[in-house]
Scaffold this active site. Structure first.
Site, PDB file in Angstrom:
ATOM      1  N   ASN A 114       1.314   0.175   6.558  1.00 15.44           N
ATOM      2  CA  ASN A 114       1.662  -0.828   5.534  1.00 15.44           C
ATOM      3  C   ASN A 114       2.338  -1.984   6.247  1.00 15.44           C
ATOM      4  OD1 ASN A 114       0.892   0.907   3.554  1.00 15.44           O
ATOM      5  ND2 ASN A 114       2.965   1.412   2.883  1.00 15.44           N
ATOM      6  N   GLY A 115       2.141  -3.181   5.761  1.00 18.29           N
ATOM      7  CA  GLY A 115       2.788  -4.342   6.381  1.00 18.29           C
ATOM      8  C   GLY A 115       1.741  -5.259   6.968  1.00 18.29           C
ATOM      9  N   GLU A 146       8.552 -15.537 -19.456  1.00 20.97           N
ATOM     10  CA  GLU A 146       8.330 -14.115 -19.199  1.00 20.97           C
ATOM     11  C   GLU A 146       7.297 -13.534 -20.178  1.00 20.97           C
ATOM     12  OE1 GLU A 146       8.762 -12.146 -16.891  1.00 20.97           O
ATOM     13  OE2 GLU A 146       8.721 -10.137 -17.744  1.00 20.97           O
ATOM     14  N   CYS A 153       0.858  -1.186   0.000  1.00 26.21           N
ATOM     15  CA  CYS A 153       0.000   0.000   0.000  1.00 26.21           C
ATOM     16  C   CYS A 153       0.894   1.235   0.000  1.00 26.21           C
ATOM     17  CB  CYS A 153      -0.878   0.004   1.232  1.00 26.21           C
ATOM     18  SG  CYS A 153      -1.655  -1.586   1.527  1.00 26.21           S
ATOM     19  N   TRP A 175      -4.062  -1.778  -0.788  1.00 31.55           N
ATOM     20  CA  TRP A 175      -4.205  -3.022  -1.562  1.00 31.55           C
ATOM     21  C   TRP A 175      -4.479  -4.085  -0.510  1.00 31.55           C
ATOM     22  CZ3 TRP A 175      -1.687  -7.789  -1.973  1.00 31.55           C
ATOM     23  CH2 TRP A 175      -1.906  -8.494  -3.158  1.00 31.55           C
ATOM     24  N   LYS A 226       2.502  -3.340  -7.424  1.00 28.70           N
ATOM     25  CA  LYS A 226       3.875  -3.207  -7.930  1.00 28.70           C
ATOM     26  C   LYS A 226       4.895  -3.870  -7.018  1.00 28.70           C
ATOM     27  CE  LYS A 226       7.014  -1.930 -10.711  1.00 28.70           C
ATOM     28  NZ  LYS A 226       7.139  -2.813 -11.869  1.00 28.70           N
ATOM     29  N   ARG A 262       1.063   1.368  -6.197  1.00 23.45           N
ATOM     30  CA  ARG A 262       1.420   0.391  -5.164  1.00 23.45           C
ATOM     31  C   ARG A 262       0.195  -0.306  -4.574  1.00 23.45           C
ATOM     32  NH1 ARG A 262       6.388   0.708  -2.734  1.00 23.45           N
ATOM     33  NH2 ARG A 262       5.456  -0.120  -0.857  1.00 23.45           N
ATOM     34  N   LYS A 289       3.807 -11.835 -19.015  1.00 21.60           N
ATOM     35  CA  LYS A 289       3.406 -10.472 -19.396  1.00 21.60           C
ATOM     36  C   LYS A 289       1.991 -10.492 -19.958  1.00 21.60           C
ATOM     37  CE  LYS A 289       5.518  -8.597 -17.641  1.00 21.60           C
ATOM     38  NZ  LYS A 289       6.668  -8.892 -16.846  1.00 21.60           N
ATOM     39  N   GLU A 310      -0.695 -11.229 -17.233  1.00 24.58           N
ATOM     40  CA  GLU A 310      -0.816 -10.146 -16.251  1.00 24.58           C
ATOM     41  C   GLU A 310      -1.656  -8.981 -16.768  1.00 24.58           C
ATOM     42  OE1 GLU A 310       2.932  -9.210 -13.571  1.00 24.58           O
ATOM     43  OE2 GLU A 310       3.440  -9.338 -15.683  1.00 24.58           O
ATOM     44  N   HIS A 334       5.079 -33.631 -24.416  1.00 27.52           N
ATOM     45  CA  HIS A 334       4.861 -34.404 -23.189  1.00 27.52           C
ATOM     46  C   HIS A 334       3.579 -33.989 -22.476  1.00 27.52           C
ATOM     47  CE1 HIS A 334       8.718 -36.362 -23.594  1.00 27.52           C
ATOM     48  NE2 HIS A 334       9.266 -35.169 -23.821  1.00 27.52           N
TER      49      HIS A 334
HETATM   50  C1  F6R Z   1       5.670  -9.183 -13.141  1.00 24.08           C
HETATM   51  C2  F6R Z   1       6.156  -8.545 -11.934  1.00 24.08           C
HETATM   52  C3  F6R Z   1       6.316  -9.389 -10.721  1.00 24.08           C
HETATM   53  C4  F6R Z   1       7.634  -9.009 -10.019  1.00 24.08           C
HETATM   54  C5  F6R Z   1       7.754  -9.756  -8.681  1.00 24.08           C
HETATM   55  C6  F6R Z   1       9.077  -9.491  -8.010  1.00 24.08           C
HETATM   56  O1  F6R Z   1       5.537  -8.268 -14.184  1.00 24.08           O
HETATM   57  O2  F6R Z   1       6.415  -7.382 -11.914  1.00 24.08           O
HETATM   58  O3  F6R Z   1       6.279 -10.743 -11.026  1.00 24.08           O
HETATM   59  O4  F6R Z   1       8.701  -9.322 -10.865  1.00 24.08           O
HETATM   60  O5  F6R Z   1       6.709  -9.378  -7.841  1.00 24.08           O
HETATM   61  O6  F6R Z   1       9.250  -8.125  -7.788  1.00 24.08           O
HETATM   62  P1  F6R Z   1      10.666  -7.513  -7.484  1.00 24.08           P
HETATM   63  O7  F6R Z   1      11.501  -7.655  -8.689  1.00 24.08           O
HETATM   64  O8  F6R Z   1      10.390  -6.075  -7.132  1.00 24.08           O
HETATM   65  O9  F6R Z   1      11.238  -8.280  -6.327  1.00 24.08           O
END
Ligand code: F6R
Length: 597
Positions: free
Chosen positions: A100-101, A470, A2, A74, A592, A27, A474, A477, A493
C-alpha cells in the site's frame, strides 16, 4: 487506500486471508489476490473485481499452507486488472510482495532493474519492490528487504514472503500496518478490523519499523536491522461493532448510530459547570486557530470556524489540507493548528500537519493509533467506532460535537464563562437526533421523488451553509446525482440560472433572524418552477405554500443545529442511492481512506 493481510501460524492461512480481505474490502475493491507458500513454492491467485470473484475461483483449488499474504486494491498506478493486482512476483517467482502507498521514484528504479535484466509485467509501482528484493536476495529475506527499502522514496505498508523461508517481513513508512498476536500465530493487516475476529492483541507498527515474523514469533527492527521493543495494545472494538447490526448497509447503520456516537463524544467531557478535555496547550495563549482537513472533515471544519468564532471569540481560518500544505505558511507561535480526520491516515491532512510549522497541534480523529493521532501534540478522539460505509456520516456529527466542546472549552478556559443554555441543549441533543431518525419512513418516501432528478441545489446560511455542502456531497457520492451546496443568498449570483421545473432545491432553514431572507430565496425558486424540499424547525403557512416537501426537525440552539439538520440529508442520500440499486457502502471510484495525494 488498499488493504493488506498476512498470516503465519499453525492453521491454514487461506481462511484468514479471505475473511481479512472481506473486512478490508471497504478500503479498496477493484481487484484482489492471495499468495500462499507451499512445498517451497509460491502460488499467486488474483482476480479483477470484488473479493467474491477471487473467492469463487479459489474454491476449485486445493491449498495446504500456513503462510500467506493477500491484498485488495484500489488502483493508483495502472488499470484495475489481474496483472496489476497484488501480490507481485519477482522474475523467478521466489518472492512475493503486497504493498500500500506510492513509490515516488519507481520509474527510475524500474529503469535500473530493467537495465539489469529484470522483467516487470505490471504497470504498478509496487512490482519493483519484489524485483529489488530479488536483486539483493542471498538466502535471507529480511536482509534483502532492508536493502531494498533503503532505495525506496515514497510511502509503503508492505508484506513480503519468499518460497524458501518460513517467514513474513512487514514494513511501514507512511501507510498503516499492524500485527495481530494470536496463540502460535501472527496476523498482519493494514487495519485492525481484519484481525479483530481472531485476536484483540495488536502491535501498531510505527513509521520506519520492520517486523520479522517467523514460527517462533515476531521481532521488530529499524531500517538498519537493529532490534526494537514492541508494544502490545488491546483492541477495544468487538466484531459486533463492526458488523451491520441488522441494517441493510453500514451507511444506514452508521446514520442510526448517531444518537449514541454523539453521546460518546460528550461522555466524560461535558459537565453542567465545566468542559473536560486533556489538551497540552495553554488556551489563554492561543491567538488564532487554523483548521485543515479534506472532504466531509473539511465541512465539519467550516462549522468549527463558525462555532469557535461565535463561542470562543477567536479568529479561525479553514483550509483544504491539499491546498494548505503547499502554500506559504504564515504561522505565528501563538497559532493553534487543528487537523480533523476520521481515519487519521488521509495523506493530504497528514502532509499538511507535517508541512506546517505550528508549535501547537490538535487532532480530532476517530481511529485510535492512526498516524495523525500519533503525530499531533494534543487530541480529541471521536470514539465513534469503526465507520465502514465509505460515505462519512457518524464521524461528521462526532467531529461537529467535538468542535462544540472545543469552542466551549476554549471560552471557559479563557474567560471563565460557560454558556449554560448551550450545555443544557447539548445534553439533550442525542434525544433530538433520535426524533429525526424516527422520521426515516417519511424521508424515504420523499426520496422517491428524487430518483429521476439530475441536479440538485442545497442551500443554507451561516452555520448551515457547510451543512448544505455536506448534504450535497452525501447525495453525489452515493447516488451519483449531481448536487451542489451554496450559501442561500449566493443563488442569485449565478446558480439561479439552472432553476427550472426539473431542478430540486433543498433548503436548510432554522427559525431565526435570517428566516425571512431564506423565504425570499424560496420564492425565487418557486417562481421559476423549481421543486423545494425544506428542512426546518418550524412549519408555517408560508412554508407550506412554497415547499413541495417539509421535513420538520426539533428546535435547538443555532450552534447545535448542524447535528440535527444533517440527519435528514444523510437519510435522503441513502434512500435515493439504495432505491437506485447502488452499492451504497462502496460507491464507485471512492475509497474509505485516501492515503495517496
Ligand atoms: C465523504 C468522505 C470523504 C472524507 C475525506 C477525509 O463522505 O468520507 O470526503 O471525509 O476523504 O477523510 P478523513 O476524515 O478520514 O481524513
Amino acid at each position: 487506500m488498499c488493504g493488506i493481510v498476512g498470516y503465519l501460524g499453525q492453521k491454514q492461512a487461506l481462511p484468514f486471508l479471505l475473511s481479512g480481505l472481506e473486512r478490508l474490502e471497504y478500503r479498496g475493491y477493484d481487484s484482489a489476490g492471495v499468495c500462499l507458500q507451499e512445498n517451497q513454492q509460491l502460488r499467486i491467485v488474483k482476480r479483477k473485481g470484488p473479493i467474491k470473484v477471487l473467492e469463487a475461483d479459489l474454491q476449485s483449488l486445493k491449498f495446504n499452507s500456513q503462510l500467506g499474504i493477500a491484498h485488495t486494491r484500489w488502483a493508483t498506478h495502472g488499470q484495475p486488472n489481474e496483472i496489476n493486482a497484488h501480490p507481485h512476483y519477482d522474475c523467478q517467482h521466489q518472492i512475493a510482495v503486497v504493498h500500500n502507498g506510492i513509490i515516488e521514484n519507481f520509474q527510475a528504479l524500474k529503469q535500473l532493474l530493467e537495465n539489469e535484466g529484470h522483467h516487470l509485467v505490471s504497470e504498478t509501482d509496487s512490482e519493483i519492490i519484489a524485483h529489488l528484493i530479488e536483486k539483493f536476495y542471498q538466502g535471507n529475506l529480511e536482509e534483502a528487504t532492508l536493502h531494498a527499502l533503503k532505495l525506496l522514496e515514497g510511502t509503503y505498508g508492505l508484506a513480503v514472503i519468499s518460497a524458501q523461508e518460513n517467514k513474513i517481513i512487514a514494513a511501514r513508512r507512511g501507510s498503516p500496518l499492524i500485527l495481530g498476536i494470536g496463540h502460535d500465530e501472527v496476523f498482519i493487516a493494514s487495519d485492525v478490523s481484519a484481525v479483530v475476529e481472531y485476536t484483540k492483541q495488536v502491535v501498531y507498527l510505527k513509521d520506519g519499523e520492520i517486523a520479522v515474523i517467523t514460527p517462533q514469533g515476531y521481532q521488530l527492527q529499524n531500517i538498519d536491522g537493529e532490534d526494537l521493543q514492541a508494544q502490545i495494545e488491546e483492541i477495544k472494538w468487538t466484531v459486533d461493532q463492526i458488523e451491520k447490526d441488522g441494517f441493510k448497509h453500514f451507511m444506514l447503520k452508521e446514520i442510526f448510530e448517531q444518537p449514541q456516537t454523539i453521546a460518546n463524544v460528550l461522555r466524560g467531557r461535558l459537565f453542567s459547570d465545566q468542559i473536560k478535555l486533556s489538551l497540552h496547550f495553554n488556551p489563554r495563549k492561543v491567538k488564532k486557530i487554523i483548521i485543515t482537513a479534506c472532504g466531509t472533515s473539511w465541512h465539519s471544519s467550516l462549522i468549527g470556524k463558525y462555532l469557535i468564532e461565535k463561542i470562543a471569540h477567536l479568529p479561525v481560518e479553514v483550509d483544504y489540507a491539499s491546498e494548505f500544505r503547499y502554500r506559504e505558511h504564515l504561522i505565528n507561535p501563538d497559532d493553534l493548528l487543528v487537523v480533523i480526520s476520521q481515519s487519521g491516515e488521509t495523506a493530504d491532512t497528514l502532509g499538511a500537519l507535517r508541512a506546517i510549522p505550528a508549535s501547537e497541534t490538535l487532532g480530532i480523529i476517530n481511529i485510535v493509533g492512526s498516524t495523525i493521532s500519533r503525530e499531533v501534540k494534543s487530541g480529541i478522539y471521536l470514539h465513534a467506532g469503526p465507520e465502514i460505509g465509505v460515505a462519512s456520516t457518524k464521524a461528521f456529527t462526532s467531529q461537529v460535537a467535538s468542535l462544540i466542546l472545543l469552542a466551549l472549552y476554549l471560552n471557559k478556559e479563557r474567560t471563565g464563562n460557560l454558556d449554560l443554555e448551550l450545555v443544557k441543549n447539548l445534553e439533550d441533543i442525542s434525544r433530538q437526533v433520535q426524533i429525526v431518525l424516527d422520521q426515516a419512513k417519511q424521508i424515504k418516501k420523499i426520496s422517491q421523488s428524487l430518483l429521476s432528478a439530475k441536479n440538485l441545489l442545497y442551500l443554507g446560511r451561516g452555520i448551515n451553509f457547510p451543512v448544505a455542502l455536506e448534504g450535497a456531497l452525501k447525495l453525489k457520492e452515493v447516488s451519483y446525482i449531481h448536487a451542489e451546496g451554496y450559501p442561500a443568498a449566493e443563488m442569485k449570483h449565478g446558480p439561479i440560472a439552472l432553476i427550472d421545473q426539473n431542478m430540486f432545491v433543498v433548503f436548510i432553514v432554522n427559525h431565526g433572524p435570517i428566516f425571512e431572507k431564506i423565504i425570499s430565496n424560496m420564492q425565487e425558486v418557486k417562481a421559476r418552477g423549481g421543486k423545494i424540499i425544506v428542512i426546518c424547525d418550524l412549519e408555517n403557512d408560508v412554508l407550506k405554500k412554497l415547499a413541495d416537501f417539509i421535513i420538520l426537525v426539533p428546535s435547538t440552539s443555532e450552534e447545535l443545529s448542524p447535528l440535527i439538520n444533517i440527519i435528514p440529508l444523510q437519510l435522503l442520500a441513502y434512500y435515493v442511492a439504495d432505491a437506485k440499486g447502488i452499492n451504497v457502502d462502496k460507491p464507485r471510484n471512492l475509497a474509505k481512506s485516501v492515503t495517496v495525494e
